[in-house]
Design a protein around this motif. Structure first.
Motif, mmCIF file in Angstrom:
data_model
loop_
_atom_site.group_PDB
_atom_site.id
_atom_site.type_symbol
_atom_site.label_atom_id
_atom_site.label_comp_id
_atom_site.label_asym_id
_atom_site.label_seq_id
_atom_site.Cartn_x
_atom_site.Cartn_y
_atom_site.Cartn_z
ATOM 1 N N ASN A 5 23.616 75.697 -2.314
ATOM 2 C CA ASN A 5 24.310 75.245 -3.517
ATOM 3 C C ASN A 5 23.532 74.191 -4.284
ATOM 4 N N ALA A 6 22.651 73.461 -3.597
ATOM 5 C CA ALA A 6 21.911 72.379 -4.253
ATOM 6 C C ALA A 6 20.586 72.154 -3.548
ATOM 7 N N ALA A 7 19.643 71.607 -4.290
ATOM 8 C CA ALA A 7 18.328 71.286 -3.725
ATOM 9 C C ALA A 7 17.856 69.961 -4.295
ATOM 10 N N LEU A 8 17.288 69.137 -3.451
ATOM 11 C CA LEU A 8 16.674 67.878 -3.838
ATOM 12 C C LEU A 8 15.172 68.077 -3.682
ATOM 13 N N LYS A 9 14.403 67.858 -4.764
ATOM 14 C CA LYS A 9 12.993 68.241 -4.759
ATOM 15 C C LYS A 9 12.101 67.138 -5.311
ATOM 16 N N MET A 10 10.784 67.324 -5.046
ATOM 17 C CA MET A 10 9.764 66.454 -5.610
ATOM 18 C C MET A 10 8.593 67.331 -6.039
ATOM 19 N N ASN A 11 8.026 67.060 -7.202
ATOM 20 C CA ASN A 11 6.869 67.783 -7.715
ATOM 21 C C ASN A 11 5.612 67.093 -7.183
ATOM 22 N N MET A 12 4.913 67.763 -6.271
ATOM 23 C CA MET A 12 3.762 67.144 -5.611
ATOM 24 C C MET A 12 2.580 66.938 -6.560
ATOM 25 N N LEU A 13 2.346 67.843 -7.505
ATOM 26 C CA LEU A 13 1.247 67.651 -8.458
ATOM 27 C C LEU A 13 1.523 66.472 -9.385
ATOM 28 N N TYR A 14 2.769 66.332 -9.801
ATOM 29 C CA TYR A 14 3.162 65.200 -10.642
ATOM 30 C C TYR A 14 3.014 63.897 -9.863
ATOM 31 N N ALA A 15 3.370 63.927 -8.579
ATOM 32 C CA ALA A 15 3.226 62.741 -7.727
ATOM 33 C C ALA A 15 1.756 62.360 -7.553
ATOM 34 N N ALA A 16 0.863 63.347 -7.616
ATOM 35 C CA ALA A 16 -0.576 63.069 -7.473
ATOM 36 C C ALA A 16 -1.115 62.241 -8.643
ATOM 37 N N THR A 17 -0.383 62.166 -9.746
ATOM 38 C CA THR A 17 -0.787 61.312 -10.865
ATOM 39 C C THR A 17 -0.243 59.895 -10.700
ATOM 40 N N SER A 18 0.193 59.559 -9.502
ATOM 41 C CA SER A 18 0.809 58.279 -9.147
ATOM 42 C C SER A 18 2.159 58.087 -9.826
ATOM 43 N N THR A 19 2.860 59.202 -10.089
ATOM 44 C CA THR A 19 4.164 59.144 -10.739
ATOM 45 C C THR A 19 5.270 59.533 -9.766
ATOM 46 N N PRO A 20 6.091 58.581 -9.324
ATOM 47 C CA PRO A 20 7.250 58.942 -8.511
ATOM 48 C C PRO A 20 8.186 59.839 -9.336
ATOM 49 N N ASN A 21 8.700 60.897 -8.706
ATOM 50 C CA ASN A 21 9.574 61.820 -9.419
ATOM 51 C C ASN A 21 10.609 62.400 -8.468
ATOM 52 N N LEU A 22 11.726 62.844 -9.028
ATOM 53 C CA LEU A 22 12.819 63.397 -8.240
ATOM 54 C C LEU A 22 13.551 64.426 -9.084
ATOM 55 N N TRP A 23 13.951 65.527 -8.457
ATOM 56 C CA TRP A 23 14.602 66.635 -9.138
ATOM 57 C C TRP A 23 15.837 67.048 -8.353
ATOM 58 N N LEU A 24 16.910 67.341 -9.041
ATOM 59 C CA LEU A 24 18.127 67.869 -8.429
ATOM 60 C C LEU A 24 18.435 69.191 -9.112
ATOM 61 N N GLU A 25 18.580 70.217 -8.313
ATOM 62 C CA GLU A 25 18.929 71.533 -8.845
ATOM 63 C C GLU A 25 20.203 71.986 -8.154
ATOM 64 N N PHE A 26 21.141 72.484 -8.924
ATOM 65 C CA PHE A 26 22.385 72.966 -8.326
ATOM 66 C C PHE A 26 22.791 74.289 -8.944
ATOM 67 N N ALA A 27 23.498 75.095 -8.131
ATOM 68 C CA ALA A 27 23.904 76.435 -8.537
ATOM 69 C C ALA A 27 25.070 76.364 -9.516
ATOM 70 N N LEU A 28 24.964 77.115 -10.599
ATOM 71 C CA LEU A 28 26.060 77.272 -11.546
ATOM 72 C C LEU A 28 26.838 78.558 -11.241
ATOM 73 N N SER A 29 26.131 79.562 -10.694
ATOM 74 C CA SER A 29 26.724 80.843 -10.309
ATOM 75 C C SER A 29 25.746 81.515 -9.346
ATOM 76 N N ASN A 30 25.975 82.802 -9.056
ATOM 77 C CA ASN A 30 25.063 83.523 -8.162
ATOM 78 C C ASN A 30 23.689 83.760 -8.774
ATOM 79 N N LYS A 31 23.577 83.719 -10.087
ATOM 80 C CA LYS A 31 22.316 84.014 -10.760
ATOM 81 C C LYS A 31 21.728 82.841 -11.535
ATOM 82 N N TYR A 32 22.483 81.776 -11.771
ATOM 83 C CA TYR A 32 22.017 80.662 -12.610
ATOM 84 C C TYR A 32 22.039 79.338 -11.855
ATOM 85 N N THR A 33 21.014 78.523 -12.100
ATOM 86 C CA THR A 33 20.979 77.153 -11.584
ATOM 87 C C THR A 33 20.561 76.224 -12.724
ATOM 88 N N LEU A 34 20.888 74.952 -12.556
ATOM 89 C CA LEU A 34 20.474 73.928 -13.511
ATOM 90 C C LEU A 34 19.684 72.878 -12.747
#
Length: 189
Positions: free
Chosen positions: A56-85
């Protein structure tokens, strides 16, 4: 469908590794829905598939973006069986060590939402996304970008399309790769 004992043993061995296919999950008993739909996603740990429940949800980090010394965080959650935000971003407040006579910096913050359509089911396989970006930046004396002794400060806004794929790496981990194409408007002094 009747499943013989050897096939059941093969499926249980496969599931012990943490890799699930939707065919395996169709035979499993689905959990009962909770009374409060807001609390239902909280019953499943982030970025996990347990006992046949879909993610239903994922907590993520972009490793290439982090390689530029930029801390980053992403949250993705399901809106339905086919769509996520997906909503995420990065913040870089750092200045780099002195580099000769210059003091390079790549300070910025950015917010990047994306609506994704999954060709199979949410968080499984290939997806197509529509993304946006907005942020502010203060870039100075970065040797790889321009000649030394320059400074750019301003904002950026844009959007585009993304094509990507998600690979499950067990019950709680996954790897995702995507390519994007879009436009970015920059205004700076």
């Amino acid at each position: 469908a009747v499943i013989d004992s050897q096939e059941k043993n093969e499926r249980s061995m496969q599931n012990e590794t943490g890799f699930y296919t939707w065919a395996d999950m169709e035979d499993k008993e689905q959990p009962e829905a909770t009374a409060d739909p807001f609390l239902e996603p909280m019953n499943i740990p982030l970025n996990a598939v347990y006992s046949g429940r879909k993610m239903n949800a994922a907590l993520k980090m972009n490793m290439l973006y982090a390689a530029t010394s930029t801390p980053n965080l992403w949250l993705e959650f399901a809106l339905s069986n086919k769509y996520t935000l997906e909503i995420g971003g990065g913040y870089n407040p750092f200045e780099f060590s002195s580099y000769g006579d210059s003091n390079p910096k790549l300070k910025h913050w950015a917010i990047m939402p994306e609506l994704r359509y999954w060709f199979c089911r949410s968080f499984e396989g290939t997806f197509l996304g529509l993304h946006g970006i907005y942020g502010k930046f203060n870039v100075e004396d970065v040797p790889l970008i321009k000649k030394p002794d320059y400074r750019s400060k301003g904002y950026a806004a844009g959007g585009g399309l993304t094509l990507g794929h998600h690979w499950a790496m067990g019950r709680q981990w996954g790897v995702e790769a995507s390519l994007g194409l879009g436009v970015l408007y920059l205004e700076y002094d």
